[in-house]
Design an enzyme around this catalytic site. Structure first.
Site, mmCIF file in Angstrom:
data_model
loop_
_atom_site.group_PDB
_atom_site.id
_atom_site.type_symbol
_atom_site.label_atom_id
_atom_site.label_comp_id
_atom_site.label_asym_id
_atom_site.label_seq_id
_atom_site.Cartn_x
_atom_site.Cartn_y
_atom_site.Cartn_z
ATOM 1 N N HIS A 185 -59.792 113.466 163.855
ATOM 2 C CA HIS A 185 -59.272 112.101 163.904
ATOM 3 C C HIS A 185 -60.183 111.154 163.130
ATOM 4 O O HIS A 185 -61.415 111.318 163.118
ATOM 5 C CB HIS A 185 -59.161 111.649 165.360
ATOM 6 C CG HIS A 185 -58.302 110.437 165.553
ATOM 7 N ND1 HIS A 185 -58.752 109.160 165.292
ATOM 8 C CD2 HIS A 185 -57.023 110.309 165.981
ATOM 9 C CE1 HIS A 185 -57.785 108.297 165.557
ATOM 10 N NE2 HIS A 185 -56.728 108.968 165.967
ATOM 11 N N ASP A 267 -63.634 116.503 170.608
ATOM 12 C CA ASP A 267 -62.583 115.492 170.704
ATOM 13 C C ASP A 267 -61.339 116.190 171.241
ATOM 14 O O ASP A 267 -60.642 116.887 170.513
ATOM 15 C CB ASP A 267 -62.305 114.876 169.327
ATOM 16 C CG ASP A 267 -61.110 113.926 169.344
ATOM 17 O OD1 ASP A 267 -60.656 113.547 170.446
ATOM 18 O OD2 ASP A 267 -60.619 113.567 168.254
#
Length: 474
Positions: A185, A267
């Site tokens: 991301h 993440d």
């Protein structure tokens, strides 16, 4: 409500009636969510009415509630609707509505002090540490979302690499280097910027055909940086990439992190919570070896926004990275200021809402098995949609479908045609997919996160997309 020296109503019974009406209106709207369009743009006349946002004299709750129903309630992003497929948005639940109301009634500041809000946050953190196989020394903190949680992960790794001096002297030009896949991301790169390390200090490693970080290229990058005099310090793995839901090989990343003495941060914005599903849990094997983990309850667990979380394996390291003693935060042995570690010692926020209540109520009311079953159904529906696309004449898959996200495009359409198709579906209120870029081409991204979505919704979306494809390809 008349003008008084207090903001409480003079007539509590009248206020109670209006409050019940407001709750009924909210629940009625939720019950009817399938009946309306997925999304509608806020009209100019509504935006004009909202200009008077801070009047000198109040208009009273009854009028404000009417304005809410007319000017705000119909024009949300659409994520509650079963045909909202655009982004990794949770759909919310009726239990969440009640939880938010109850939290507002208590109006707790959960930055610290000795009260049940802080205690409940610790209980949720301990429960999540247990779910992910973290040790009893772990600690956790609610944040706005995974972007903030990933930023916290970078700061934890920075403190671990440079010691306590970094909080006084800054990075002082230390040539730190971090590693993540090109599918990670964008907030990971932003976190490097915000941490004072610079976006260029993040090495973005290519992925294999399944969207997983290339381990050979990762090892090469680490070796090259060491040879050039840089200092590798952080490895970021992804559990559920944003584009199409790929999972990095976490056991291998944990091995590399141990060998190279790197902080391993994962993440897991939405993919980490596959821990709730017995069927999907094998995807996150190895996550228990992470030093820190970011995830969102407001995505696949459908807790109302916002409810992000950062979990740290070593609670002492989390405190060392953030605690900032001050006279007005002095602790005592008993009373309201009791407690060695408060949430404000684990992150930068002192003023914090009672996020733990809505998470606790959601998990307690539904149970993780039921939430996990909804996740597994989303994944099954994604596979069904992928099969429809693969068999169609109009579309082709643009990426693998390892989880709940289906990326596809028109077989005979260019970037403009694919964008036009998505816009037509959204503006017509039929469905809300989104757009992304894969292999430097526009792709339509259909993310199935909604617990209300079923096979009939997926089929209706596919049929609507085929119909609109005819219009954009004329």
């Amino acid at each position: 409500m008349s003008q008084t020296s207090s903001l409480d109503p003079e007539d509590w019974d009248a206020f109670r009636r209006l409050s019940h009406q407001a709750l009924d209106a909210a629940l009625d709207d939720l019950m009817r969510v399938r009946q309306g369009p997925v999304w509608r743009e806020t009209p100019p006349e509504v935006l004009a009415r909202l200009d008077d946002a801070a009047p000198e004299a109040g208009v009273g709750l009854e009028q404000v509630l009417g304005e809410f129903v007319r000017d705000i309630q119909p024009f949300g992003v659409g994520n509650r609707h079963p045909a909202f497929f655009g982004w990794a948005h949770g759909a919310g639940t009726p239990v969440g509505v009640i939880a938010e109301m109850l939290a507002a009634g208590l109006n707790l500041n959960c930055g610290g002090r000795n009260h049940v809000g802080v205690a409940l946050e610790r209980k949720v953190a301990a429960a999540m540490a247990g779910k992910f196989g973290f040790p009893a020394t772990a600690s956790g903190l609610f944040v706005t979302g995974a972007s903030q949680a990933n930023f916290h992960g970078v700061l934890l790794a920075r403190r671990a690499a440079l010691g306590p001096e970094v909080r006084v002297n800054g990075v002082a030009g230390a040539p730190l280097r971090a590693y993540a896949s090109i599918q990670a991301h964008a907030c990971v790169e932003q976190a490097m910027d915000l941490a004072g390390l610079g976006a260029q200090a993040l090495r973005q490693i290519p992925c294999d055909a399944e969207g997983r970080i290339r381990l050979d290229l990762l090892r090469d990058a680490i070796a090259a940086d060491r040879a050039a005099g840089a200092r590798p310090f952080l490895l970021v793995g992804t559990a559920g990439t944003v584009n199409f839901g790929a999972f990095d090989p976490l056991p291998d990343l944990a091995d590399i992190a141990a060998q190279e003495k790197l902080w391993l941060h994962v993440d897991g914005a939405f993919g980490a919570l596959t821990v709730f599903s017995e069927q999907l849990r094998p995807l996150i094997a190895g996550i228990e070896r992470a030093d820190s983990l970011a995830f969102d309850f407001h995505k696949w667990a459908h807790v109302p926004y916002d409810a992000g979380f950062i979990l740290a394996r070593d609670g002492a390291a989390q405190r060392a990275a953030f605690a900032a003693p001050a006279a007005y935060l002095s602790r005592t042995e008993t009373g309201l200021a009791k407690g060695e570690t408060w949430p404000c010692d684990l992150g930068p926020d002192l003023s914090r809402g009672f996020r733990a209540l809505k998470v606790w109520m959601t998990l307690r009311a539904y149970g993780v098995d039921r939430i996990g079953a909804c996740m597994a159904r989303n994944c099954a529906d994604a596979r069904a949609l992928a099969a429809l696309i693969d068999e169609s004449m109009e579309f082709e898959l643009a990426a693998p479908v390892p989880l709940n996200i289906v990326c596809f495009r028109l077989r005979d359409g260019d970037d403009a045609a694919n964008r036009a198709l998505v816009e037509r579906l959204q503006v017509a209120g039929l469905a809300a997919p989104s757009l992304t870029r894969l292999e430097d081409r526009t792709a339509i991204r259909c993310a199935l996160f909604n617990h209300r979505t079923g096979g009939e919704d997926v089929r209706a979306f596919f049929d609507a997309a085929r119909q609109q494809a005819k219009a954009v390809q004329k």
